[in-house]
Design a protein around this motif. Sequence first.
Motif, short mmCIF file in Angstrom:
data_model
loop_
_atom_site.label_atom_id
_atom_site.label_comp_id
_atom_site.label_asym_id
_atom_site.label_seq_id
_atom_site.Cartn_x
_atom_site.Cartn_y
_atom_site.Cartn_z
N ALA A 178 15.90 -37.34 -26.87
CA ALA A 178 16.81 -37.34 -25.73
C ALA A 178 16.05 -37.42 -24.42
O ALA A 178 16.47 -38.13 -23.49
N THR A 179 14.92 -36.72 -24.31
CA THR A 179 14.14 -36.72 -23.07
C THR A 179 13.52 -38.09 -22.83
O THR A 179 13.48 -38.57 -21.69
N GLY A 184 13.45 -42.86 -19.59
CA GLY A 184 13.16 -44.29 -19.69
C GLY A 184 11.74 -44.58 -20.12
O GLY A 184 11.08 -45.47 -19.56
N ILE A 185 11.24 -43.88 -21.13
CA ILE A 185 9.86 -44.06 -21.59
C ILE A 185 9.75 -45.33 -22.41
O ILE A 185 10.52 -45.57 -23.35
N GLU A 186 8.78 -46.16 -22.06
CA GLU A 186 8.51 -47.40 -22.78
C GLU A 186 7.41 -47.18 -23.82
O GLU A 186 6.57 -46.27 -23.67
N PRO A 187 7.37 -47.99 -24.88
CA PRO A 187 6.30 -47.86 -25.88
C PRO A 187 4.92 -48.02 -25.24
O PRO A 187 4.69 -48.89 -24.41
N GLY A 188 4.00 -47.14 -25.63
CA GLY A 188 2.63 -47.19 -25.12
C GLY A 188 2.45 -46.57 -23.75
O GLY A 188 1.35 -46.61 -23.20
N GLN A 189 3.50 -46.01 -23.19
CA GLN A 189 3.43 -45.45 -21.84
C GLN A 189 3.03 -43.99 -21.83
O GLN A 189 2.33 -43.54 -20.93
N LEU A 190 3.42 -43.23 -22.83
CA LEU A 190 3.35 -41.77 -22.76
C LEU A 190 2.45 -41.18 -23.84
O LEU A 190 2.36 -41.71 -24.95
N THR A 191 1.80 -40.06 -23.48
CA THR A 191 1.08 -39.21 -24.43
C THR A 191 1.68 -37.81 -24.37
O THR A 191 1.87 -37.27 -23.27
N VAL A 192 1.99 -37.24 -25.52
CA VAL A 192 2.56 -35.90 -25.59
C VAL A 192 1.55 -34.97 -26.22
O VAL A 192 1.08 -35.22 -27.34
N HIS A 193 1.22 -33.88 -25.51
CA HIS A 193 0.23 -32.93 -25.99
C HIS A 193 0.93 -31.63 -26.37
O HIS A 193 1.85 -31.17 -25.68
N ALA A 194 0.46 -31.01 -27.46
CA ALA A 194 1.03 -29.74 -27.91
C ALA A 194 0.00 -29.01 -28.75
O ALA A 194 -1.06 -29.56 -29.09
#
Length: 221
Positions: A178-179, A184-194
């Motif tokens: 949902a987030t 509006g996240i595009e493929p290859g745009q974002l890194t999620v750290h946890a």
Amino acid sequence: MIPAAEDLGQVVGIVAACEARGVPRSPRYRRRQQPAPERAAVERPASIRVLSAEEQATGRTLLNRPRFQDSTPREVSATLLDEGRYLCAWRTMDRILAEQDEVRERRDQLRRPNSTKPELLATAPKQLWSWDITKLKGPTTWTSYSLYVLLDVFSRSVVGWLIAEGESAALAVELSAATCRTEGIEPGQLTVHADRGSSMTSKPVAQLLADLGVTKSHSRP
């Protein structure tokens, strides 16, 4: 102190003279104190027990032999004494090694350089998110809720959150999907750290991030 009080002090004493003239005694005492003469620097002769350069080199060579590479100076000294040999005190051996920066493992070993720690860097929003699940105290004893929070590392703003009665991979997938749609996240745009919590490392979350083209990072950095 005025000269009259100085002369009178030689007759009746400095205390009585100062009281009679009404002047303080401290300047008189300060003038009587002479600075101690400086002592000339005297070089101390070298001790006859100091090892010569040749003797120190011999001791260092002995300590670095394969036989004594794994031994401390105290152990080497005791071994030599058992054999009827005396080179120097074990503390002297320790100083010889310290001067050559050899108070460590003396065997030849492979020394790898320190590796560079991985680092994640965000130069703009929507490049790097970090998310975690925090326990919130409930209204009654022994009750709690789980707060899911997605934080944009660059802007420090909360981009998504969810409160539930417990941790669930399904809820993590729902919040992440949902987030990403809302932002509006595009493929290859974002890194999620946890971190390596069960929900963060679950297969459904990993599959969702892969489908969205989002890179995942865990634990480090």
